[in-house]
Design a protein around this motif. Structure first.
Motif, mmCIF file in Angstrom:
data_model
loop_
_atom_site.group_PDB
_atom_site.id
_atom_site.type_symbol
_atom_site.label_atom_id
_atom_site.label_comp_id
_atom_site.label_asym_id
_atom_site.label_seq_id
_atom_site.Cartn_x
_atom_site.Cartn_y
_atom_site.Cartn_z
ATOM 1 N N ALA A 36 -5.966 -2.712 -6.340
ATOM 2 C CA ALA A 36 -5.344 -2.720 -7.666
ATOM 3 C C ALA A 36 -3.931 -2.148 -7.610
ATOM 4 O O ALA A 36 -3.012 -2.654 -8.265
ATOM 5 N N ALA A 37 -3.731 -1.093 -6.795
ATOM 6 C CA ALA A 37 -2.394 -0.522 -6.651
ATOM 7 C C ALA A 37 -1.450 -1.521 -6.002
ATOM 8 O O ALA A 37 -0.280 -1.643 -6.403
ATOM 9 N N ALA A 38 -1.925 -2.238 -5.004
ATOM 10 C CA ALA A 38 -1.084 -3.226 -4.329
ATOM 11 C C ALA A 38 -0.654 -4.324 -5.295
ATOM 12 O O ALA A 38 0.516 -4.721 -5.322
ATOM 13 N N GLU A 39 -1.591 -4.817 -6.079
ATOM 14 C CA GLU A 39 -1.248 -5.863 -7.045
ATOM 15 C C GLU A 39 -0.235 -5.362 -8.065
ATOM 16 O O GLU A 39 0.695 -6.096 -8.443
ATOM 17 N N ARG A 40 -0.385 -4.125 -8.496
ATOM 18 C CA ARG A 40 0.538 -3.579 -9.495
ATOM 19 C C ARG A 40 1.953 -3.423 -8.939
ATOM 20 O O ARG A 40 2.937 -3.719 -9.617
ATOM 21 N N ILE A 41 2.067 -2.978 -7.680
ATOM 22 C CA ILE A 41 3.381 -2.777 -7.073
ATOM 23 C C ILE A 41 4.070 -4.113 -6.821
ATOM 24 O O ILE A 41 5.272 -4.267 -7.086
ATOM 25 N N VAL A 42 3.330 -5.093 -6.333
ATOM 26 C CA VAL A 42 3.916 -6.423 -6.101
ATOM 27 C C VAL A 42 4.400 -7.025 -7.418
ATOM 28 O O VAL A 42 5.484 -7.624 -7.496
ATOM 29 N N GLU A 43 3.602 -6.856 -8.472
ATOM 30 C CA GLU A 43 3.997 -7.361 -9.790
ATOM 31 C C GLU A 43 5.234 -6.623 -10.310
ATOM 32 O O GLU A 43 6.128 -7.239 -10.898
ATOM 33 N N GLN A 44 5.293 -5.302 -10.070
ATOM 34 C CA GLN A 44 6.443 -4.509 -10.518
ATOM 35 C C GLN A 44 7.734 -4.991 -9.847
ATOM 36 O O GLN A 44 8.765 -5.153 -10.501
ATOM 37 N N CYS A 55 12.891 -7.052 -10.108
ATOM 38 C CA CYS A 55 13.937 -7.508 -9.179
ATOM 39 C C CYS A 55 13.950 -9.009 -8.964
ATOM 40 O O CYS A 55 14.928 -9.543 -8.424
ATOM 41 N N GLY A 56 12.872 -9.696 -9.329
ATOM 42 C CA GLY A 56 12.829 -11.138 -9.139
ATOM 43 C C GLY A 56 12.721 -11.570 -7.692
ATOM 44 O O GLY A 56 13.178 -12.663 -7.337
ATOM 45 N N VAL A 57 12.157 -10.741 -6.819
ATOM 46 C CA VAL A 57 11.999 -11.089 -5.412
ATOM 47 C C VAL A 57 10.526 -10.991 -5.028
ATOM 48 O O VAL A 57 9.741 -10.275 -5.651
ATOM 49 N N GLU A 58 10.177 -11.722 -3.978
ATOM 50 C CA GLU A 58 8.804 -11.720 -3.492
ATOM 51 C C GLU A 58 8.570 -10.522 -2.590
ATOM 52 O O GLU A 58 9.436 -10.157 -1.785
#
Length: 501
Positions: A113-121, A126-129
């Motif tokens: 869940a933390a990983a998904e939240r950080i990637v989404e943030q 920033c608009g980057v992958e």
């Protein structure tokens, strides 16, 4: 927990310079590809290729020179986005940062869940992958991020075991291990550590620890920089050079005092201005060493004078902003030519600054060595105080003259004639063969006997551009006087270019 932004040099070029990352793009350093876009990889452009081979595989590829400063500056917003969720973030390199997984995992109810939240943030801010991986060490976490994996505690060694030894990013060690039949990290980790240290050295022993999942180096935590930029707004637009110089001096003193209060110094300076007609101007000055108050004021004044002279500030400026970059601790600065502290160094710096202030930044130049095939190409003169970056990057240059370095590099080649024993002019055929044995060298009205020679060596540069193409042949000769010189044959004429006294 590690955040990895794929193809970051390409993305940074897109964000900072507008290079279209969706098209075939290759980022080069020392004439080799260090990063490529997905479209370029689809055409066969891979890391390690030379520029010419990359262009032959993909003629439409956009070539971009590597700029570490650009990569770091573009990565700053990503770090800020990650720091809104995670604490004590460590920057491993531009495009990669890591932090302890425990805090975010507890707060968001698990590592996934933390990983998904950080990637989404990162995507929203920033608009980057970005991809995120979790493992027991930074090395394994980076591989996990590339694979999109979350490795359970204690399972890092088994996760790494099947991966190829090339993931260690040590080409020489990888080649040697493959010749010995060691192809995976697991088989490398199974070797006796004492034998690896004795046979391959310390770096290989450290690499074996990574292969075994024992990456126990602590993260170098990034400290969030304080707000150090200074800005001044003017009721009346500033459109004269003398007024701009006064404004630059006052703002520079303010910035220097703010840096000193935090025990920091800047090695780069960003200057921004807003004109009365709404235009925004921006320029970054790089500096080799510490920017003093005088250096900040001079560079700000030079930039404002340049904008005024170029009519880019015809309406005058209503706001001036200085942003320090490349921050370092005062205690960690490298000593310069005149020592680290003392009156001698300060006097020398003040004198050089004064000369530049009177005559301009190009009045005081220093030499920096870079790449090139001839020593005359390897020295670049840069204004004193600017970042010492050569025009030609250092690296492998096929055909580069080997050591020892020459004693004299002639600014203007000295015309000469190379003669055989019968007085015939010595020439070089298309097969790089001499038509006769060199016997005499005639130059400046003097004829000297040749006692030895080596070569010839061909030079065929930039053949694809008829305007800059250069073909020549070089021959080293030893004279009876004991002097050795390098001769260059170009357009049918011999000339002396180097002395090896």
């Amino acid at each position: 927990m590690l955040v990895w932004c794929p193809d970051w040099p390409v993305i940074a070029a897109d964000l900072m310079d507008g290079v279209p990352a969706h098209r075939p793009v290759a980022v080069l350093h020392a004439n080799r590809v260090i990063a490529s876009s997905a479209a370029a990889r689809a055409e066969g452009v891979r890391r390690g290729l030379r520029k010419r081979e990359a262009q032959s595989r993909c003629p439409q590829v956009i070539v971009v020179e590597h700029d570490p400063v650009r990569d770091v500056r573009a990565f700053e917003p990503v770090l800020a986005a990650v720091e809104e969720i995670a604490a004590s973030v460590a920057v491993l390199r531009a495009g990669v940062c890591a932090f302890a997984a425990r805090g975010p995992a507890r707060y968001f109810g698990g590592e996934e869940a933390a990983a998904e939240r950080i990637v989404e943030q990162v995507a929203q801010e920033c608009g980057v992958e970005a991809q995120l991986g979790v493992a027991d060490g930074a090395f394994a976490a980076l591989l996990a991020a590339r694979a999109g994996r979350i490795v359970a505690p204690g399972q890092t060694a088994s996760f790494l075991a099947a991966m190829p030894v090339s993931t260690l990013d040590r080409p020489q060690l990888t080649s040697l291990l493959r010749r010995l039949g060691v192809h995976t990290l697991g088989s490398f980790a199974a070797l006796p550590p004492s034998d690896v240290l004795a046979r391959f050295g310390l770096d290989a022993a450290l690499a074996q620890r990574l292969a075994a999942g024992r990456d126990d180096r602590p993260l170098a935590v990034r400290q969030a920089p304080p707000e150090l930029e200074v800005e001044e707004r003017y009721e009346e637009p500033v459109d004269r050079v003398d007024t701009a110089a006064f404004a630059a001096r006052a703002l520079a003193e303010q910035l220097h005092q703010r840096l000193a209060a935090h025990g920091m110094a800047a090695t780069r300076l960003a200057i921004g201005a807003v004109t009365a007609d709404g235009r925004e101007l921006h320029r970054v000055w790089r500096h080799d060493g510490v920017l003093t108050a005088h250096a900040i004021a001079d560079r700000t004044r030079w930039q404002l004078e340049g904008w005024i002279t170029q009519r880019r500030m015809a309406a005058g400026i209503i706001a001036l902003r200085l942003v320090p970059d490349g921050l370092v601790r005062q205690a960690g600065l490298q000593a310069g030519l005149w020592g680290d502290v003392g009156a001698e160094r300060d006097r020398a710096h003040r004198a050089l600054h004064r000369v530049q202030g009177i005559l301009g930044p190009e009045a005081v130049l220093t030499a920096v060595l870079g790449g090139g095939r001839d020593p005359g190409e390897q020295a670049t003169l840069v204004p004193w105080g600017d970042e010492r970056v050569p025009v030609r990057p250092d690296g492998p240059w096929p055909g580069r003259l080997p050591p020892p370095a020459p004693a004299v590099v002639l600014v203007e080649p000295q015309p000469a004639r190379l003669l055989a024993a019968d007085g015939e002019e010595v020439r070089i055929s298309a097969r790089l063969e001499l038509n006769a044995t060199p016997a005499y060298l005639v130059s400046d009205g003097r004829q000297v006997e040749v006692t030895g020679w080596a070569g010839p060596w061909p030079v065929d540069e930039q053949w694809w551009d008829h305007r800059r193409a250069h073909r020549a042949a070089r021959l080293q000769v030893l004279l009876a006087t004991g002097r050795a010189v390098l001769l260059t044959l170009a357009e049918g004429r011999w000339s002396i270019t180097l002395h090896f006294d």
